[in-house]
Design an enzyme around this catalytic site. Structure first.
Site, PDB file in Angstrom:
ATOM      1  N   CYS A 122     102.005  19.869  15.941  1.00 58.31           N
ATOM      2  CA  CYS A 122     101.821  21.311  15.796  1.00 58.31           C
ATOM      3  C   CYS A 122     100.437  21.452  15.195  1.00 58.31           C
ATOM      4  O   CYS A 122     100.107  20.732  14.235  1.00 58.31           O
ATOM      5  CB  CYS A 122     102.878  21.881  14.854  1.00 58.31           C
ATOM      6  SG  CYS A 122     102.553  23.596  14.385  1.00 58.31           S
ATOM      7  N   THR A 123      99.632  22.334  15.760  1.00 55.50           N
ATOM      8  CA  THR A 123      98.237  22.377  15.303  1.00 55.50           C
ATOM      9  C   THR A 123      98.106  22.943  13.885  1.00 55.50           C
ATOM     10  O   THR A 123      97.035  22.862  13.300  1.00 55.50           O
ATOM     11  CB  THR A 123      97.359  23.168  16.290  1.00 55.50           C
ATOM     12  OG1 THR A 123      97.959  24.449  16.517  1.00 55.50           O
ATOM     13  CG2 THR A 123      97.213  22.424  17.587  1.00 55.50           C
ATOM     14  N   CYS A 147      97.638  24.962  20.838  1.00 56.87           N
ATOM     15  CA  CYS A 147      98.970  25.162  20.280  1.00 56.87           C
ATOM     16  C   CYS A 147      99.923  24.297  21.089  1.00 56.87           C
ATOM     17  O   CYS A 147      99.944  24.388  22.330  1.00 56.87           O
ATOM     18  CB  CYS A 147      99.343  26.638  20.420  1.00 56.87           C
ATOM     19  SG  CYS A 147     101.051  26.997  20.013  1.00 56.87           S
ATOM     20  N   ASN A 148     100.678  23.461  20.397  1.00 58.14           N
ATOM     21  CA  ASN A 148     101.613  22.584  21.106  1.00 58.14           C
ATOM     22  C   ASN A 148     102.727  23.372  21.782  1.00 58.14           C
ATOM     23  O   ASN A 148     103.127  23.087  22.902  1.00 58.14           O
ATOM     24  CB  ASN A 148     102.230  21.592  20.119  1.00 58.14           C
ATOM     25  CG  ASN A 148     101.214  20.605  19.603  1.00 58.14           C
ATOM     26  OD1 ASN A 148     101.091  19.501  20.114  1.00 58.14           O
ATOM     27  ND2 ASN A 148     100.467  20.988  18.591  1.00 58.14           N
ATOM     28  N   THR A 149     103.232  24.386  21.067  1.00 59.96           N
ATOM     29  CA  THR A 149     104.350  25.171  21.596  1.00 59.96           C
ATOM     30  C   THR A 149     103.930  25.874  22.887  1.00 59.96           C
ATOM     31  O   THR A 149     104.675  25.887  23.878  1.00 59.96           O
ATOM     32  CB  THR A 149     104.801  26.220  20.554  1.00 59.96           C
ATOM     33  OG1 THR A 149     104.888  25.590  19.274  1.00 59.96           O
ATOM     34  CG2 THR A 149     106.127  26.825  20.920  1.00 59.96           C
ATOM     35  N   TYR A 167     105.282  31.233  17.281  1.00 58.24           N
ATOM     36  CA  TYR A 167     105.735  30.930  18.645  1.00 58.24           C
ATOM     37  C   TYR A 167     106.939  29.980  18.626  1.00 58.24           C
ATOM     38  O   TYR A 167     107.770  29.995  19.529  1.00 58.24           O
ATOM     39  CB  TYR A 167     104.623  30.230  19.435  1.00 58.24           C
ATOM     40  CG  TYR A 167     103.524  31.116  19.990  1.00 58.24           C
ATOM     41  CD1 TYR A 167     103.527  32.497  19.835  1.00 58.24           C
ATOM     42  CD2 TYR A 167     102.470  30.536  20.706  1.00 58.24           C
ATOM     43  CE1 TYR A 167     102.509  33.276  20.361  1.00 58.24           C
ATOM     44  CE2 TYR A 167     101.455  31.312  21.242  1.00 58.24           C
ATOM     45  CZ  TYR A 167     101.461  32.678  21.070  1.00 58.24           C
ATOM     46  OH  TYR A 167     100.451  33.433  21.600  1.00 58.24           O
ATOM     47  N   GLY A 168     106.981  29.128  17.599  1.00 61.62           N
ATOM     48  CA  GLY A 168     107.956  28.028  17.578  1.00 61.62           C
ATOM     49  C   GLY A 168     109.393  28.391  17.877  1.00 61.62           C
ATOM     50  O   GLY A 168     110.050  27.729  18.677  1.00 61.62           O
ATOM     51  N   SER A 179      98.809  30.627  17.998  1.00 58.30           N
ATOM     52  CA  SER A 179      99.543  31.756  17.419  1.00 58.30           C
ATOM     53  C   SER A 179      98.951  32.183  16.073  1.00 58.30           C
ATOM     54  O   SER A 179      99.270  33.258  15.585  1.00 58.30           O
ATOM     55  CB  SER A 179     101.004  31.352  17.207  1.00 58.30           C
ATOM     56  OG  SER A 179     101.061  30.214  16.368  1.00 58.30           O
TER      57      SER A 179
HETATM   58  N1  DGL Z   1     100.440  25.970  16.019  1.00 54.69           N
HETATM   59  C1  DGL Z   1     101.548  26.051  16.904  1.00 54.69           C
HETATM   60  C2  DGL Z   1     101.843  24.724  17.579  1.00 54.69           C
HETATM   61  O1  DGL Z   1     100.980  23.868  17.664  1.00 54.69           O
HETATM   62  C3  DGL Z   1     102.837  26.617  16.439  1.00 54.69           C
HETATM   63  C4  DGL Z   1     103.026  27.529  15.325  1.00 54.69           C
HETATM   64  C5  DGL Z   1     104.032  28.628  15.651  1.00 54.69           C
HETATM   65  O2  DGL Z   1     105.246  28.428  15.507  1.00 54.69           O
HETATM   66  O3  DGL Z   1     103.547  29.674  16.089  1.00 54.69           O
HETATM   67  O4  DGL Z   1     102.925  24.529  18.072  1.00 54.69           O
END
Ligand code: DGL
Length: 270
Positions: free
Chosen positions: A185-186, A74-76, A43-44, A12
């Site tokens: 979260c990355t 991205c984890n989300t 995205y979260g 994101s």
């Molecule tokens: N970097 C995203 C992750 O690893 C999340 C950041 C977001 O909320 O967009 O979940």
């Protein structure tokens, strides 16, 4: 015969750059295309269906760019879209959750793992399942830390404000005695210096960047998709005008990075 097609990577925002960096270091002959979906950041807090839709559209775009492998950095988005995307696309797709879970289970000595992430990743319970699948005896303590994402995205990862928020957000995990902390979260690997200042030596910090790069390498070798020979090319794209992005990216890479705007959807903010 080497495969010169690029690896597609997306997130994101700036977070996935931590994964991009690890991939570029591990696989210096590979070309990459990175997409930051700033149009839909963050995205979260969004519904899983919505994030899944964005991820599918970005992967579809990357397919038109002839990528040989996609990394959902991205984890989300991994939690929301990885399984579905694998059913839809032929291109191999790697996510960031299982490599991080694996590294955490290998690292913990007291079988207590803390996981910090966005709300979306926490709600999905993907880390809990991935860790318990590897070792059901491990205790998993999860905490959603949405404010940390904004702090990193706005270039304040190394600030006093970051330390204050970390002190508050990590309090329960510290109290529960976790010896290992998954940066789920990355965006969070950029907070490592601040975490070390707030809780020096308290945790083994696990980020999915290096573990995901390892996985990408194994995948390329296994599928005989390795590049090499020519000069690698790197493109950084953003779905809306990047503001702090270029600066955070430059700090991370130690070189100027200029993101180009890419139109994947209509210009209106969703
Ligand atoms: N970097 C995203 C992750 O690893 C999340 C950041 C977001 O909320 O967009 O979940």
């Amino acid at each position: 015969m080497s495969d010169q097609r690029p690896i597609g990577i997306f997130d994101s925002g700036v977070g996935g750059l931590t994964v991009l960096k690890a991939i570029r270091e591990r696989l210096p002959t590979e070309s990459t295309i990175y997409v930051a979906d700033l149009l839909h950041f963050p995205y979260g807090p969004r519904y899983q269906d919505e994030v899944r839709g964005f991820a599918i559209d970005i992967i579809r775009y990357l397919e038109t760019r002839d990528v040989k492998l996609v990394v959902i950095a991205c984890n989300t988005a991994t939690a929301a879209a990885l399984n579905h995307a694998r059913e839809l696309f032929e291109v191999p797709i790697v996510g960031v959750i299982s490599p991080g879970a694996q590294a955490a289970v290998e690292a913990t000595k007291n079988n207590r793992i803390g996981v910090i992430s966005t709300e979306g990743t926490m709600r999905s319970q993907e880390y809990l399942h991935a860790i318990k699948e590897l070792d059901p005896m491990v205790g998993v303590y999860q905490k959603a830390c949405p404010e940390l994402v904004d702090i990193v995205e706005s270039g304040q990862a190394d600030s006093r404000h970051a330390e204050q928020v970390l002190r508050r957000d990590l309090a329960d995990i510290v109290q529960l005695g976790a010896d290992t902390l998954v940066l789920g979260c990355t965006h969070y690997p950029l907070l490592k210096p601040a975490i070390d200042r707030v809780h020096p030596g308290a945790f083994q910090l696990i980020d999915s960047a290096t573990t995901t790069a390892d996985k990408v390498e194994r995948h390329l070798d296994h599928s005989r998709l390795r590049g090499g020979g020519g000069q690698p090319r790197h493109e950084v794209l953003a779905t809306s005008v990047p503001e702090q992005f270029d600066q955070v990216a430059a700090n991370l890479f130690g070189e100027a990075i200029e993101a180009q705007e890419v139109r994947i959807w209509e210009a209106s903010k969703t």
